[in-house]
Enzyme design. Structure first.
Site, PDB file in Angstrom:
ATOM      1  N   ASP A 102       0.154  -1.754 -14.494  1.00 32.60           N
ATOM      2  CA  ASP A 102       1.472  -1.590 -14.617  1.00 32.60           C
ATOM      3  C   ASP A 102       2.369  -2.619 -15.913  1.00 32.60           C
ATOM      4  O   ASP A 102       2.373  -3.390 -16.164  1.00 32.60           O
ATOM      5  CB  ASP A 102       2.121  -1.894 -13.475  1.00 32.60           C
ATOM      6  CG  ASP A 102       3.763  -1.336 -13.152  1.00 32.60           C
ATOM      7  OD1 ASP A 102       4.350  -1.539 -12.056  1.00 32.60           O
ATOM      8  OD2 ASP A 102       3.843  -0.103 -14.385  1.00 32.60           O
ATOM      9  N   SER A 103       4.175  -1.816 -15.730  1.00 37.08           N
ATOM     10  CA  SER A 103       3.758  -2.535 -17.364  1.00 37.08           C
ATOM     11  C   SER A 103       5.091  -3.822 -16.902  1.00 37.08           C
ATOM     12  O   SER A 103       5.442  -4.467 -18.339  1.00 37.08           O
ATOM     13  CB  SER A 103       4.832  -1.271 -18.376  1.00 37.08           C
ATOM     14  OG  SER A 103       5.249  -1.051 -17.474  1.00 37.08           O
ATOM     15  N   GLY A 104       5.365  -4.202 -16.239  1.00 34.24           N
ATOM     16  CA  GLY A 104       6.718  -5.006 -15.891  1.00 34.24           C
ATOM     17  C   GLY A 104       8.183  -4.698 -15.667  1.00 34.24           C
ATOM     18  O   GLY A 104       7.917  -5.436 -14.372  1.00 34.24           O
ATOM     19  N   GLY A 105       8.636  -3.584 -15.601  1.00 38.99           N
ATOM     20  CA  GLY A 105       9.246  -2.944 -15.392  1.00 38.99           C
ATOM     21  C   GLY A 105       9.446  -3.373 -13.781  1.00 38.99           C
ATOM     22  O   GLY A 105      10.614  -3.857 -13.850  1.00 38.99           O
ATOM     23  N   PHE A 106       9.210  -2.648 -12.703  1.00 41.83           N
ATOM     24  CA  PHE A 106       9.055  -2.495 -11.502  1.00 41.83           C
ATOM     25  C   PHE A 106       9.287  -3.880 -11.049  1.00 41.83           C
ATOM     26  O   PHE A 106      10.198  -4.091 -10.694  1.00 41.83           O
ATOM     27  CB  PHE A 106       7.979  -1.996 -10.573  1.00 41.83           C
ATOM     28  CG  PHE A 106       7.974  -2.061  -9.196  1.00 41.83           C
ATOM     29  CD1 PHE A 106       7.427  -2.533  -8.739  1.00 41.83           C
ATOM     30  CD2 PHE A 106       9.208  -1.132  -9.248  1.00 41.83           C
ATOM     31  CE1 PHE A 106       7.673  -2.872  -7.063  1.00 41.83           C
ATOM     32  CE2 PHE A 106       9.129  -0.575  -7.286  1.00 41.83           C
ATOM     33  CZ  PHE A 106       8.499  -1.765  -7.052  1.00 41.83           C
ATOM     34  N   ASP A 156       9.647   0.591 -18.355  1.00 39.21           N
ATOM     35  CA  ASP A 156      10.474   1.488 -17.902  1.00 39.21           C
ATOM     36  C   ASP A 156      11.501   0.751 -16.547  1.00 39.21           C
ATOM     37  O   ASP A 156      11.220  -0.156 -16.174  1.00 39.21           O
ATOM     38  CB  ASP A 156      10.140   2.516 -16.571  1.00 39.21           C
ATOM     39  CG  ASP A 156       8.934   2.305 -15.264  1.00 39.21           C
ATOM     40  OD1 ASP A 156       8.701   0.674 -15.918  1.00 39.21           O
ATOM     41  OD2 ASP A 156       9.106   2.259 -14.749  1.00 39.21           O
ATOM     42  N   GLN A 198      11.919   9.072 -14.367  1.00 40.28           N
ATOM     43  CA  GLN A 198      12.778   8.743 -13.561  1.00 40.28           C
ATOM     44  C   GLN A 198      13.252   9.407 -12.831  1.00 40.28           C
ATOM     45  O   GLN A 198      13.092  10.787 -12.987  1.00 40.28           O
ATOM     46  CB  GLN A 198      13.279   7.249 -14.783  1.00 40.28           C
ATOM     47  CG  GLN A 198      12.381   6.051 -14.868  1.00 40.28           C
ATOM     48  CD  GLN A 198      11.736   5.512 -13.558  1.00 40.28           C
ATOM     49  OE1 GLN A 198      12.818   5.583 -12.014  1.00 40.28           O
ATOM     50  NE2 GLN A 198      10.849   4.787 -13.192  1.00 40.28           N
ATOM     51  N   GLY A 225      10.143   5.846  -9.525  1.00 39.36           N
ATOM     52  CA  GLY A 225      11.680   5.335  -8.847  1.00 39.36           C
ATOM     53  C   GLY A 225      11.422   6.131  -7.764  1.00 39.36           C
ATOM     54  O   GLY A 225      12.418   6.256  -7.067  1.00 39.36           O
ATOM     55  N   ASP A 275      -1.111   4.191  -5.874  1.00 39.92           N
ATOM     56  CA  ASP A 275      -1.541   2.571  -5.817  1.00 39.92           C
ATOM     57  C   ASP A 275      -0.419   2.605  -4.551  1.00 39.92           C
ATOM     58  O   ASP A 275       0.465   2.945  -4.634  1.00 39.92           O
ATOM     59  CB  ASP A 275      -1.359   2.280  -7.393  1.00 39.92           C
ATOM     60  CG  ASP A 275       0.019   1.298  -7.187  1.00 39.92           C
ATOM     61  OD1 ASP A 275       0.814   1.777  -7.862  1.00 39.92           O
ATOM     62  OD2 ASP A 275      -0.018   0.439  -6.782  1.00 39.92           O
ATOM     63  N   CYS A 315     -17.739   1.275   6.846  1.00 41.35           N
ATOM     64  CA  CYS A 315     -17.674  -0.009   5.408  1.00 41.35           C
ATOM     65  C   CYS A 315     -18.189  -1.022   6.821  1.00 41.35           C
ATOM     66  O   CYS A 315     -18.360  -0.776   8.103  1.00 41.35           O
ATOM     67  CB  CYS A 315     -15.740  -0.009   5.911  1.00 41.35           C
ATOM     68  SG  CYS A 315     -14.673  -1.343   7.222  1.00 41.35           S
ATOM     69  N   HIS A 344     -11.915  -2.831   5.752  1.00 44.89           N
ATOM     70  CA  HIS A 344     -11.698  -2.140   6.556  1.00 44.89           C
ATOM     71  C   HIS A 344     -10.616  -0.634   5.866  1.00 44.89           C
ATOM     72  O   HIS A 344     -11.161   0.119   5.667  1.00 44.89           O
ATOM     73  CB  HIS A 344     -11.150  -2.089   8.321  1.00 44.89           C
ATOM     74  CG  HIS A 344     -10.740  -0.515   8.601  1.00 44.89           C
ATOM     75  ND1 HIS A 344     -11.852   0.263   9.325  1.00 44.89           N
ATOM     76  CD2 HIS A 344      -9.662  -0.306   9.323  1.00 44.89           C
ATOM     77  CE1 HIS A 344     -11.161   1.512   9.529  1.00 44.89           C
ATOM     78  NE2 HIS A 344      -9.770   1.105   9.852  1.00 44.89           N
TER      79      HIS A 344
HETATM   80  C1  LIG Z   1      -0.173  -2.961  -8.294  1.00 40.38           C
HETATM   81  N1  LIG Z   1       1.681  -2.423  -7.884  1.00 40.38           N
HETATM   82  C2  LIG Z   1       2.097  -3.619  -6.748  1.00 40.38           C
HETATM   83  C3  LIG Z   1       2.636  -2.160  -8.696  1.00 40.38           C
HETATM   84  C4  LIG Z   1       1.981  -0.666  -9.289  1.00 40.38           C
HETATM   85  S1  LIG Z   1       2.939   0.509  -9.095  1.00 40.38           S
HETATM   86  C5  LIG Z   1       5.189  -0.539  -9.215  1.00 40.38           C
HETATM   87  C6  LIG Z   1       5.647   0.957  -8.195  1.00 40.38           C
HETATM   88  C7  LIG Z   1       5.885   0.796  -7.594  1.00 40.38           C
HETATM   89  C8  LIG Z   1       7.241   2.031  -7.449  1.00 40.38           C
HETATM   90  N2  LIG Z   1       7.366   2.498  -5.557  1.00 40.38           N
HETATM   91  C9  LIG Z   1       8.133   2.284  -8.645  1.00 40.38           C
HETATM   92  C10 LIG Z   1       7.662   2.238  -9.690  1.00 40.38           C
HETATM   93  C11 LIG Z   1       8.383   2.213 -11.521  1.00 40.38           C
HETATM   94  O1  LIG Z   1       9.579   3.292 -11.019  1.00 40.38           O
HETATM   95  N3  LIG Z   1       8.266   2.108 -12.294  1.00 40.38           N
HETATM   96  C12 LIG Z   1       7.104   0.610 -12.323  1.00 40.38           C
HETATM   97  N4  LIG Z   1       6.567   1.148 -13.612  1.00 40.38           N
HETATM   98  N5  LIG Z   1       6.483   0.871 -11.580  1.00 40.38           N
HETATM   99  C13 LIG Z   1       6.548   1.135 -10.515  1.00 40.38           C
HETATM  100 ZN   LIG Z   2     -13.578   0.370   9.323  1.00 40.41          ZN
END
Ligand SMILES: CN(C)CCSCc1cc(N)cc2c(=O)[nH]c(N)nc12
Ligand SMILES: [Zn+2]
Length: 378
Positions: A102-106, A156, A198, A225, A275, A315, A344
């Site tokens: 993931d890019s770090g924005g969140f 983002d 978004q 989002g 994820d 499992c 599990h």
């Molecule tokens: C590994 N995870 C904990 C993080 C990956 S998913 C994180 C994540 C979750 C949600 N709900 C929305 C967004 C979003 O709008 N933008 C980004 N970049 N990541 C998001």
């Molecule tokens: Zn199990």
């Protein structure tokens, strides 16, 4: 059928999706430098270059295909240059399957005490040592190229929920400009860059965001989002507005989702990748996921229950240990207890997406969905 033929810098090719009778659900195969993977798929989360409490060997054994890591965390510690020197994230964590970062924005908005968002990027204080940090599309892409994941995400802003229309509009337009900057900064071949749709909880903004990003032509699309506290029907409504605008022959990744009921609904709308930290997080406080809902193994009711968590589960935990034993370990704060509930829960979600794929291929997804939702209590 690989519609990506001729696309530069792209390896996440998407074979012809097999569509079931219902409009959205599809079973596909995702091509990456580390293998070809089946969708729908659940991706275990390994935020700091480890899926907490389980080894890469165990992940492989339970059928994990692609795992996630977070640029925000690895950028702050140990640093993405260090990981690059170690030979990249696959080598560093000894994982030869797929990796998505993931890019770090969140994380900037959800973790670091946020300082300031400008057109340039986001300034924030590190949640580790309080130091002032700054992330921009260029910095986030450079960091992800250092890490060397197979799929990376554009930088983002995950719009908080609720948000005023005007704020959601301006933020979404900026995220689209950031996606373009991410694209320009992405120079590593053999790595797929996905954009992130978004638009808050506004139908028109979701459509504008999807259309603008599709015209920038990415190899795959995250839907961001969502799963940010909104009611589930609102999330589904946003999916209904967004997914049909995304190219059928490109993967769609619903970020941060989720529980089995959300997964089966999102697959119905045409989502391919998921994820969520939920399975690993609730495991660590002793909650197991089953097809009928959650089972709190730690409860006294299971003190003398010598059955496995789920006798139909394949499992390692369910094949070899009882609820009584796992409850004993959890009560005694034994690390092995957390490992068994985590194994599990991950197996449960990986197996669940495999079962959905099979149902789609056999054109019985809708009845699979009905049966599952009838039995699963949220
Ligand atoms: C590994 N995870 C904990 C993080 C990956 S998913 C994180 C994540 C979750 C949600 N709900 C929305 C967004 C979003 O709008 N933008 C980004 N970049 N990541 C998001
Ligand atoms: Zn199990």
């Amino acid at each position: 059928t690989c519609a990506f033929a001729g696309q530069k810098k792209v390896l996440a090719a998407y074979e012809e999706a097999v569509k079931c009778g219902y409009s959205g659900a599809r079973a596909g195969r995702l091509h990456t430098p580390h293998g070809v993977f089946d969708t729908p798929m659940f991706m275990p989360v390994g935020t700091q270059a480890t899926v907490k409490a389980v080894s890469p060997r165990e992940l492989k054994e339970m059928g994990a295909q692609i795992i996630l890591s977070n640029t925000y965390h690895l950028y702050l510690r140990p640093g993405t240059e260090l990981v690059a020197e170690a030979g990249g994230l696959h080598r560093f964590m000894d994982w030869d399957g797929g990796i998505l970062t993931d890019s770090g924005g969140f994380q900037v908005f959800s973790l670091g005490p946020l300082r300031k968002i400008t057109e340039e990027g986001a300034a924030f204080r590190s949640h580790i040592d309080g130091s002032t940090q700054f992330l921009s599309p260029e910095i986030a892409i450079k960091a992800q190229m250092n890490l060397g994941a197979d799929i990376i995400m554009a930088f983002d802003e995950c719009i908080p929920y609720p948000a005023e229309y005007q704020y959601a509009k301006l933020s979404t337009e900026r995220t689209t400009r950031w996606a373009e900057r991410s694209q320009k900064a992405h120079t590593r071949s053999g790595q797929a860059l996905f954009a992130i749709v978004q638009g808050g909880m506004y139908q028109d903004l979701r459509r504008v965001s999807a259309n603008d990003l599709v015209s920038l032509d990415f190899p795959g699309y995250g839907i961001g989002g969502l799963s940010v506290g909104e009611p589930k029907p609102v999330m589904y409504e946003m999916l209904e507005q967004t997914v049909p605008l995304l190219p059928e022959n490109k993967p769609r990744y619903l970020m941060g989702v989720g529980t089995p009921d959300c997964l089966v609904e999102a697959v119905r709308y045409g989502i391919d990748m998921f994820d969520c930290v939920f399975p690993t997080r609730v495991a660590r406080n002793g909650t197991a996921m089953t097809k009928s809902g959650r089972l709190v193994v730690k409860n006294a009711a299971y003190a003398k229950d010598f059955l496995p968590i789920d006798e139909n589960c394949g499992c390692y935990a369910c094949q070899n240990f009882s609820r009584a034993y796992i409850r004993h370990l959890l009560k005694a704060d034994e690390i092995f207890g957390l490992r068994l509930t985590t194994i599990h829960n991950l197996y449960f979600l990986l197996d669940f997406t495999k079962k959905m794929r099979q149902a789609i291929l056999e054109d019985r997804f809708l009845s699979f969905r009905e049966e599952f939702l009838a039995q699963y209590c949220k």
